[in-house]
Design a protein around this motif. Sequence first.
Motif, PDB file in Angstrom:
ATOM      1  N   LEU A   5       0.853  -1.186   0.000  1.00  0.00           N
ATOM      2  CA  LEU A   5       0.000   0.000   0.000  1.00  0.00           C
ATOM      3  C   LEU A   5       0.887   1.233   0.000  1.00  0.00           C
ATOM      4  CD1 LEU A   5      -3.032   0.929   0.534  1.00  0.00           C
ATOM      5  CD2 LEU A   5      -2.294   1.172   2.912  1.00  0.00           C
ATOM      6  N   ASP A   9      -3.386   5.479  -2.180  1.00  0.00           N
ATOM      7  CA  ASP A   9      -4.192   4.275  -2.421  1.00  0.00           C
ATOM      8  C   ASP A   9      -5.467   4.217  -1.583  1.00  0.00           C
ATOM      9  OD1 ASP A   9      -2.500   3.116  -4.326  1.00  0.00           O
ATOM     10  OD2 ASP A   9      -1.395   1.943  -2.824  1.00  0.00           O
ATOM     11  N   VAL A  13      -8.791   1.864  -2.043  1.00  0.00           N
ATOM     12  CA  VAL A  13      -9.057   0.754  -1.115  1.00  0.00           C
ATOM     13  C   VAL A  13     -10.478   0.863  -0.587  1.00  0.00           C
ATOM     14  CG1 VAL A  13      -8.474  -0.230   1.147  1.00  0.00           C
ATOM     15  CG2 VAL A  13      -6.648   0.326  -0.476  1.00  0.00           C
ATOM     16  N   THR A  39       0.925   3.712   4.727  1.00  0.00           N
ATOM     17  CA  THR A  39       1.282   4.398   3.476  1.00  0.00           C
ATOM     18  C   THR A  39       2.595   5.150   3.619  1.00  0.00           C
ATOM     19  OG1 THR A  39       0.057   6.430   3.982  1.00  0.00           O
ATOM     20  CG2 THR A  39      -1.151   4.669   2.824  1.00  0.00           C
ATOM     21  N   CYS A  52      -0.111  -4.388   4.473  1.00  0.00           N
ATOM     22  CA  CYS A  52      -1.238  -4.210   3.558  1.00  0.00           C
ATOM     23  C   CYS A  52      -0.683  -4.226   2.150  1.00  0.00           C
ATOM     24  CB  CYS A  52      -1.978  -2.906   3.821  1.00  0.00           C
ATOM     25  SG  CYS A  52      -3.454  -2.729   2.793  1.00  0.00           S
ATOM     26  N   VAL A  54      -1.755  -4.426  -2.079  1.00  0.00           N
ATOM     27  CA  VAL A  54      -2.820  -4.193  -3.052  1.00  0.00           C
ATOM     28  C   VAL A  54      -2.395  -4.737  -4.400  1.00  0.00           C
ATOM     29  CG1 VAL A  54      -3.703  -2.144  -1.860  1.00  0.00           C
ATOM     30  CG2 VAL A  54      -1.989  -1.873  -3.649  1.00  0.00           C
ATOM     31  N   VAL A  72      -7.130  -6.229  -2.278  1.00  0.00           N
ATOM     32  CA  VAL A  72      -6.398  -5.716  -1.120  1.00  0.00           C
ATOM     33  C   VAL A  72      -6.398  -6.794  -0.043  1.00  0.00           C
ATOM     34  CG1 VAL A  72      -8.442  -4.584  -0.119  1.00  0.00           C
ATOM     35  CG2 VAL A  72      -6.154  -3.804   0.529  1.00  0.00           C
ATOM     36  N   TYR A  74      -4.915  -7.246   4.162  1.00  0.00           N
ATOM     37  CA  TYR A  74      -4.276  -6.619   5.316  1.00  0.00           C
ATOM     38  C   TYR A  74      -4.175  -7.655   6.424  1.00  0.00           C
ATOM     39  CZ  TYR A  74      -3.850  -3.710   9.523  1.00  0.00           C
ATOM     40  OH  TYR A  74      -3.441  -3.167  10.710  1.00  0.00           O
TER      41      TYR A  74
END
Length: 171
Positions: A5, A9, A13, A39, A52, A54, A72, A74
Amino acid sequence: MLRPLRDGDLPAVRDLVVAAGMFTAEEAPFLDDVLGPLTRASGPGDVDGRTCLVDDGGAPAAPADPAELTAVVYYAPEEAADRAWDLTMIAVHPMLQGRGTGQALVRHVEADLSGRGARLLAVRTSGTDRYAGTRAFYDRCGYDRVARVPDRWTDGDDLVLFTERLAARAG
């Protein structure tokens, strides 16, 4: 292509989890608080082991909008537990569901965590009809249904707990 991630994003998400039926548009904004710190991480797992990932649409049947995410996932270490992890969220774009994308993500998580020395992966989901497909998905992935906690999320919404022993997959 599966990648960590990154900044920018979060709106995609949120859109993905709403499109996949995981959360409503009113529920999804909490993800900013949960995923926002990731992030700014220098790589997957850099924030207390939380990860996480993606899929940014590199698949041949990706959504038409290149800014849209296809999947995605996590997962995070379970506090105060020996090498136990939580698969907190997995969502696949509706047009890719049923094609093995979700199972591939789960297997990726299992391999990653086995490589980190994890021994157990837990998944908590809802017992409502809305999540019947989610429970069937984890059954197909070979996870064990180990508990049901009545009214855990709210009255009439039970928690259903699945687990997978990762030590059996390691090596």
